[in-house]
Every structure is written in C-alpha cells, then in structure tokens.
Design an enzyme around this catalytic site. Structure first.
Site, PDB file in Angstrom:
ATOM      1  CG  ASP A  96      -1.644   1.241   1.493  1.00 28.16           C
ATOM      2  OD1 ASP A  96      -2.322   1.714   0.559  1.00 28.16           O
ATOM      3  OD2 ASP A  96      -1.560   1.783   2.609  1.00 28.16           O
TER       4      ASP A  96
ATOM      5  CG  ASP B  24      -1.845   7.677   0.251  1.00 27.12           C
ATOM      6  OD1 ASP B  24      -2.594   8.658   0.199  1.00 27.12           O
ATOM      7  OD2 ASP B  24      -1.135   7.321  -0.714  1.00 27.12           O
TER       8      ASP B  24
ATOM      9  NE  ARG C 265     -11.895   9.384   1.305  1.00 26.21           N
ATOM     10  CZ  ARG C 265     -10.976   8.428   1.266  1.00 26.21           C
ATOM     11  NH1 ARG C 265      -9.775   8.651   1.760  1.00 26.21           N
ATOM     12  NH2 ARG C 265     -11.251   7.256   0.730  1.00 26.21           N
TER      13      ARG C 265
ATOM     14  CB  SER D 149      -2.055   3.596  -3.948  1.00 20.83           C
ATOM     15  OG  SER D 149      -2.491   4.710  -3.201  1.00 20.83           O
ATOM     16  N   GLY D 150      -5.102   3.242  -3.010  1.00 24.05           N
ATOM     17  CA  GLY D 150      -6.367   3.940  -3.165  1.00 24.05           C
ATOM     18  C   GLY D 150      -6.148   5.412  -3.442  1.00 24.05           C
TER      19      GLY D 150
ATOM     20  CE  LYS E  24      -5.151  -0.221  -1.699  1.00 26.13           C
ATOM     21  NZ  LYS E  24      -4.527   0.189  -0.433  1.00 26.13           N
TER      22      LYS E  24
ATOM     23  CG  ASP F  47      -2.495   2.002   6.450  1.00 28.94           C
ATOM     24  OD1 ASP F  47      -2.640   1.812   5.226  1.00 28.94           O
ATOM     25  OD2 ASP F  47      -2.830   3.053   7.010  1.00 28.94           O
TER      26      ASP F  47
END
Length: 223
Positions: free
Chosen positions: A19, A21, A64, A107-108, A152, A175
């Site tokens: 991942d 971030d 967001r 990654s998101g 992912k 995470d």
C-alpha cells in the site's frame, strides 16, 4: 502454529506489494490535496473512518474527491514535493534489488502523485486511481474504475502473473481496511502501523515507524 514466513523460504524470488499512503509514504495524499481546497479536516475524518472499515471505500473516495473540485491541476506538483518515504523504504528497496525480488505499489490514492515517485525508485508496477481534469482544473471526480479493496487484490494477482511469481511467494503490506483482500490473497500478510481490523487479521503486525523492520524476519526465515 504455522510459521507465516516458512513457505517463503522455498522461493528464490518474491513479490512485495505495498500500500502507499501511510505505509510506503508518510502521508495521505488526498489530505495534502484537500488542504489546498480548505477541506482537509473533513477529508481526514472520512479517510480515517474508511481505513477502520466503517465506510465503503469507493463511496468514501468519491465523497472526498468531490471536495477537490475546482482546484488547479498544478497543485499536484506541489503535493508531490511534500511526499516523504516511510523510514526503512530505501533499505527495503535495496534489499529487494540485491536479491532479485520485485516491489510493486497498489494504492487507493492517485497515479498523478505516485507514478513520478515510483519512477525515481525504479518501481515498474503501480496501480492507483486517477483524478479527472477538465480545462486544467480538478472536476471532483475519479477518472476510471476505483481501486478499492477488491481492486487491490486484483492488482496483486496481476502483478504476480506478469512477473511469473506464485501468489504463495508474495508479501502484501498495508494499514487500512481496503487492504484486507490483498493481504488475504498474499503468501505473507503484513500489517504496518495498521488499524486494529487489519492488525488482527495479518500474519504479522509491525508497529512502525520503520518498514525495514520486516527484513530481519525475512532473512531469518530464508536462512
């Protein structure tokens, strides 16, 4: 109890899929962008809830990103300058290069920020979201399919296939709750400075702050 590292010892070449971030880097990129829009606090609260598994990731990402509408695309260059690698990342990359292993990022977050970073580090495999842009401004939308929890896992499977590495020889590091499918698929799952829902399901949980704390465990298992 089965040693989660034992199976990896049989493979000369591994795929480490991380991942980005708050794992590979020390920031949440969307919060850095939101700071320019004056929506950082709002975005950070939604991010935290999504990482705890309390919100649907795709819906939370759209909400967001919507707060970023109207920002000039030039702010992304400013954000890239603020991104810092998590302590231990250079050491992890050096270890991988020395042993012929592959490092990939999923990654998101956003290609616009991650791709230049990956290129400077020699990382070939990256999967992330893209921000829609019109007339030099962010539209507040995501361009293309959202890389969520399922996305992912798909990325990990595809990266492993491209590199001809079996899934049992993969290591996934994350995470947040959107990493859970990827972690479940990997041969070894590593929770790094993770939310409780992730730490309790991973093979091993590293508290941080250094990502290369994983390396002594891998070296011990591989003899």
């Amino acid at each position: 109890m089965t040693d989660p590292f034992a199976a990896l010892a049989a493979y000369p070449r591994l795929l480490v899929c991380s991942d980005v971030d708050s794992t590979f880097i020390g920031q949440e990129v969307i919060e850095l962008i939101a700071r320019r829009a004056g929506t950082e606090a709002e975005v950070a609260a939604v991010t935290a809830a999504a990482m705890r598994g309390e919100l649907d990731f795709a819906a939370s990402l759209r909400a967001r990103v919507a707060t970023l509408a109207g920002l000039p695309v030039a702010v992304l260059a400013e954000v890239r300058k603020e991104v810092t690698l998590t302590p231990g990342v250079p050491e992890l990359l050096r270890w991988a290069a020395e042993h012929g292993h592959v490092v990939a990022l999923v990654s998101g977050g956003f290609h616009e920020v991650i791709d230049p970073l990956a290129a400077t580090l020699g990382i070939r495999h990256v999967r992330a979201n893209r921000l829609a842009v019109r007339d030099g401004l962010l539209t507040g939308e995501v361009d293309g399919p959202i890389i969520d929890r399922a996305g992912k896992a798909v990325a990990l499977r595809q990266f492993a296939a491209v590199e001809d590495i079996p899934l049992s020889a993969t290591i996934a590091i994350g995470d947040g709750a959107n990493d859970l499918d990827m972690l479940a698929l990997a041969g070894l799952s590593v929770a790094f400075a993770a939310k409780p829902v992730v730490a309790e399901r991973a093979d091993i949980a590293l508290p941080g702050p250094r990502l290369d704390d994983l390396l002594p465990l891998l070296e011990l298992a591989r003899g």
